[in-house]
Design a protein around this motif. Sequence first.
Motif, short mmCIF file in Angstrom:
data_model
loop_
_atom_site.label_atom_id
_atom_site.label_comp_id
_atom_site.label_asym_id
_atom_site.label_seq_id
_atom_site.Cartn_x
_atom_site.Cartn_y
_atom_site.Cartn_z
N GLU A 195 3.08 16.45 -0.45
CA GLU A 195 2.26 15.81 -1.48
C GLU A 195 2.29 16.72 -2.71
OE1 GLU A 195 -1.72 14.96 0.03
OE2 GLU A 195 -0.86 14.45 1.96
N GLY B 95 -1.83 -0.86 -3.77
CA GLY B 95 -0.37 -1.00 -3.69
C GLY B 95 0.28 0.36 -3.70
N ASP C 58 5.00 12.88 -2.64
CA ASP C 58 3.92 11.88 -2.64
C ASP C 58 2.90 12.27 -3.72
OD1 ASP C 58 1.79 10.20 -2.19
OD2 ASP C 58 1.69 10.54 -0.03
N SER D 206 0.85 -1.19 0.00
CA SER D 206 0.00 0.00 0.00
C SER D 206 0.88 1.24 0.00
CB SER D 206 -0.90 0.02 1.25
OG SER D 206 -0.12 0.25 2.39
N HIS E 91 -2.44 11.44 -5.35
CA HIS E 91 -3.65 11.92 -6.05
C HIS E 91 -3.34 12.54 -7.41
CE1 HIS E 91 -6.44 11.08 -2.80
NE2 HIS E 91 -5.41 11.35 -2.02
N TYR F 29 0.54 3.51 2.19
CA TYR F 29 0.87 3.68 3.61
C TYR F 29 2.14 2.89 3.96
CZ TYR F 29 -0.10 4.53 8.54
OH TYR F 29 -0.01 4.96 9.83
#
Length: 387
Positions: free
Chosen positions: A177, A246, A206, A104, A209, A106
């Motif tokens: 992000e 993932g 990151d 994931s 999105h 995470y």
Amino acid sequence: MRSFDDDLAPLHEASLYRSLRTIDSPQAPVVQINGQEVLNFSSNDYLGFANAEPIRNAFKHGIDLYGTGSGSSRLVCGTLAPHASLERTLAKFKNTEAALTFSSGYAAAMGCIPALCGPGDFIILDKLSHACLIDSAKLSGATLRVFPHNHMEKLEHLLKWARAKGKTTSRILVITESIFSMDGDWADLWNIVQLKDQYGALLLLDEAHAFGIHGPGGRGLAAKLGLASRMDIQMGTFSKAVGLSGGYLCGTRSLIDLLINRARSFIYSTAPSPSLAHTIEEVIRHWLPTAYGEDRRARLWSNLAYLHTALKDRIEEPASAIIPLIIGSESEALRLSAQLLTAGILIPAIRYPTVSKGKARLRIAITALHSEGFINALSRELQGCAL
Ligand SMILES: *Cc1c(COP(=O)(O)O)cnc(C)c1O
């Protein structure tokens, strides 16, 4: 000793209690809840890949080729051909030397950040960074500082401070992000890259999105801005626009080798299903960057423009598929969410600790598969709510 219910009581009182809602149909713009059809405006399946015919078939084929389970962790005997092949394909797609995949996003963060930083190092995060980035930074034992969202003067101040305080061997890691998960806006990436280079820091970006939605072929926001080669560590997930699950990290060969040796969520966890790895690779090769994906992205952006036209007085021009309607009060956000659900519209209330206290919101997520009729229904209901 206090009971579990004692711990739950204050959550109820503060309108912060959470419970699960079961969806009885595949992920789609219309879903079944308790035998009722509702319009789903909360899914991160932005391109409608989670239940797409060719991708379902790829998954079935993956099972026929490699079975369902991977048997062990990656370093024991769980690296099957599709895992290795996915990582080569992903690195090529992202134009990095190497890539590593996790169960994931995470897990990717939890493995990566403590593998790179520890006591004596510095981690500087945007205040609105996702919980997995914050949790991982805490776990690392590095000295942690947070800058207000996209506040470049404060970031520079912290970089200067960490440089002065650290040893020459200290690592300074900036984390942000690219598209913020609960606000939908962009990181000030040009300036962040400038600053991290100026102060000799590393940047972890990151793209959870942005991957699949922004940039050429869906490569992400850094690629869209022509900054991909300036990133030190690129992270993302296959759980959102890719429609599967993932996490991934991309970077230099030595970064990935270090993670293989040190990332505990990678080393001590069973490898994801080989059929899943096969399917992710198929999506990255054949569906995400091709005409199929381009068509889905075009439909997503035209839906977003359509929603903006319908709700011009309520929302800003969307910068991503995420449109937050900030309500403030937690109880009011819950009330509005329940009212919308009664009207057949699913938009859960996002509350603390996902967002700050008093910043509760309805987080609208638009996908390529929403029709103009669905968006009309949404805007009609929202106009009817006292927002
Ligand atoms: C969803 C998300 C993650 C976690 O990814 P998963 O694959 O769902 O574990 C990480 N970072 C951000 C910004 C996210 O929104």
